[in-house]
Motif scaffolding. Structure first.
Motif, PDB file in Angstrom:
ATOM      1  N   LYS A 191     -25.504  51.146  30.832  1.00  0.00           N
ATOM      2  CA  LYS A 191     -26.208  51.843  31.907  1.00  0.00           C
ATOM      3  C   LYS A 191     -25.216  52.498  32.864  1.00  0.00           C
ATOM      4  CE  LYS A 191     -30.409  49.001  31.936  1.00  0.00           C
ATOM      5  NZ  LYS A 191     -31.213  48.023  32.698  1.00  0.00           N
ATOM      6  N   SER A 251     -34.079  55.002  26.547  1.00  0.00           N
ATOM      7  CA  SER A 251     -35.060  54.384  27.448  1.00  0.00           C
ATOM      8  C   SER A 251     -34.378  53.492  28.474  1.00  0.00           C
ATOM      9  CB  SER A 251     -36.076  53.568  26.638  1.00  0.00           C
ATOM     10  OG  SER A 251     -36.860  54.408  25.815  1.00  0.00           O
ATOM     11  N   MET A 252     -33.378  52.725  28.031  1.00  0.00           N
ATOM     12  CA  MET A 252     -32.647  51.861  28.962  1.00  0.00           C
ATOM     13  C   MET A 252     -31.854  52.694  29.962  1.00  0.00           C
ATOM     14  SD  MET A 252     -31.348  48.554  26.783  1.00  0.00           S
ATOM     15  CE  MET A 252     -30.435  49.467  25.561  1.00  0.00           C
ATOM     16  N   LYS A 263     -32.611  55.583  31.126  1.00  0.00           N
ATOM     17  CA  LYS A 263     -33.529  56.177  32.100  1.00  0.00           C
ATOM     18  C   LYS A 263     -33.756  55.276  33.305  1.00  0.00           C
ATOM     19  CE  LYS A 263     -36.271  59.073  28.938  1.00  0.00           C
ATOM     20  NZ  LYS A 263     -37.620  59.269  28.355  1.00  0.00           N
ATOM     21  N   SER A 264     -33.616  53.970  33.114  1.00  0.00           N
ATOM     22  CA  SER A 264     -33.913  53.024  34.191  1.00  0.00           C
ATOM     23  C   SER A 264     -32.916  53.110  35.340  1.00  0.00           C
ATOM     24  CB  SER A 264     -33.947  51.599  33.639  1.00  0.00           C
ATOM     25  OG  SER A 264     -32.659  51.184  33.205  1.00  0.00           O
ATOM     26  N   VAL A 265     -31.750  53.734  35.118  1.00  0.00           N
ATOM     27  CA  VAL A 265     -30.753  53.847  36.197  1.00  0.00           C
ATOM     28  C   VAL A 265     -30.580  55.286  36.669  1.00  0.00           C
ATOM     29  CG1 VAL A 265     -29.491  51.821  35.399  1.00  0.00           C
ATOM     30  CG2 VAL A 265     -28.819  54.078  34.561  1.00  0.00           C
ATOM     31  N   LYS A 273     -35.415  59.917  39.238  1.00  0.00           N
ATOM     32  CA  LYS A 273     -36.687  60.275  38.612  1.00  0.00           C
ATOM     33  C   LYS A 273     -36.696  61.702  38.079  1.00  0.00           C
ATOM     34  CE  LYS A 273     -39.658  57.064  41.175  1.00  0.00           C
ATOM     35  NZ  LYS A 273     -40.818  56.919  42.094  1.00  0.00           N
ATOM     36  N   ILE A 299     -35.354  61.845  34.447  1.00  0.00           N
ATOM     37  CA  ILE A 299     -36.014  61.145  33.345  1.00  0.00           C
ATOM     38  C   ILE A 299     -36.773  62.093  32.430  1.00  0.00           C
ATOM     39  CG2 ILE A 299     -37.812  59.457  32.796  1.00  0.00           C
ATOM     40  CD1 ILE A 299     -36.960  57.895  35.282  1.00  0.00           C
TER      41      ILE A 299
END
Length: 249
Positions: free
Chosen positions: A166, A197-198, A200-202, A205, A208
């Motif tokens: 990440k 997908s992982m 995108k979490s960091v 917005k 994404i």
């Protein structure tokens, strides 16, 4: 291409604000102030955040932010591997000024970046690659598209913890003020889709929705078959010449 009058005013405002509020941020060039003005579109808080992150990044990875330093690390910019392959297949420009980055994920073997010195080389390459994608204000306005060939990618090419992975996505994507149009993953497997997908979490917005997995080359095949034509050696020489041209612009 020069700044518009509005962009020029915004750049001066950002520069004056940083000099007043954050005098420790002393290594930004006039071009970088102009780039910030274009990218943040009036968001002063974001401009300060990017400027701070960029200076911290330069200090951590010993990035001098000079043409001489970039040319010394030219092979790091396209991630030349010990076996002679390269992680970046091409850097090019579209007719509208959009920059195009083409990477080959299986050939960018992160197992080669373990020691502090190797990690420094990796992120320094990321930084100067971003600089090459923003050679002038026209390119900054147009933004860039990143294409990733994923065919043959395996977890062994990664060899990182989830947290470190990440961090790689966060630092590699967010170190330079740029407008990202799309990040397209070609021939992506379930593994690559999960990694995206992982990541995108960091990411912010607004980033994404710009990630697209499961992309396909229109005529079939892989990106390296297109960008390594007519041969790997010729393609690498072409890439080096393009990099030098972009960095010196």
């Amino acid at each position: 291409m020069m700044l518009t009058a509005e962009e020029h005013t915004a750049a001066w405002h950002i520069k004056e604000t940083i000099e007043d509020l954050c005098p420790e941020l002393d290594n930004l060039s006039d071009f970088e102030y102009g780039t910030l003005a274009i990218v943040v579109e009036g968001d002063m808080e974001r401009a300060l955040e990017i400027a701070t992150q960029m200076q911290d990044f330069r200090k951590e990875y010993d990035v001098l932010a000079t043409l001489e330093d970039a040319l010394r690390h030219k092979e790091d910019i396209y991630f030349k591997q010990p076996n002679g392959t390269r992680g970046t297949l091409a850097i090019d420009e579209d007719t509208d000024g959009t920059s195009i980055l083409v990477n080959d994920m299986p050939k960018l073997d992160l197992r080669n970046y373990k020691s502090p010195r190797q990690i420094q080389k990796f992120f320094k390459g990321c930084y100067y690659q971003s600089v090459a994608l923003c050679p002038d204000f026209r390119a900054v306005r147009a933004g860039y598209v990143a294409l990733f060939e994923c065919e043959g990618y395996q977890w062994k090419h990664n060899m990182m913890t989830v947290d470190y992975m990440k961090a790689v996505f966060r630092d590699a994507v967010g170190i330079f003020p740029m407008k990202t149009k799309k990040m397209m993953f070609f021939n992506s497997s379930m593994l690559v889709n999960t990694m995206v997908s992982m990541a995108k979490s960091v990411l912010p917005k607004h980033m994404i929705k710009k990630f697209h997995v499961g992309c396909r080359v229109p005529m079939g095949g892989s990106l390296d078959q297109i960008y390594d034509s007519p041969s790997t050696q010729v393609a690498e020489q072409r890439l080096e010449a393009k990099l030098e041209s972009l960095l010196q612009r």
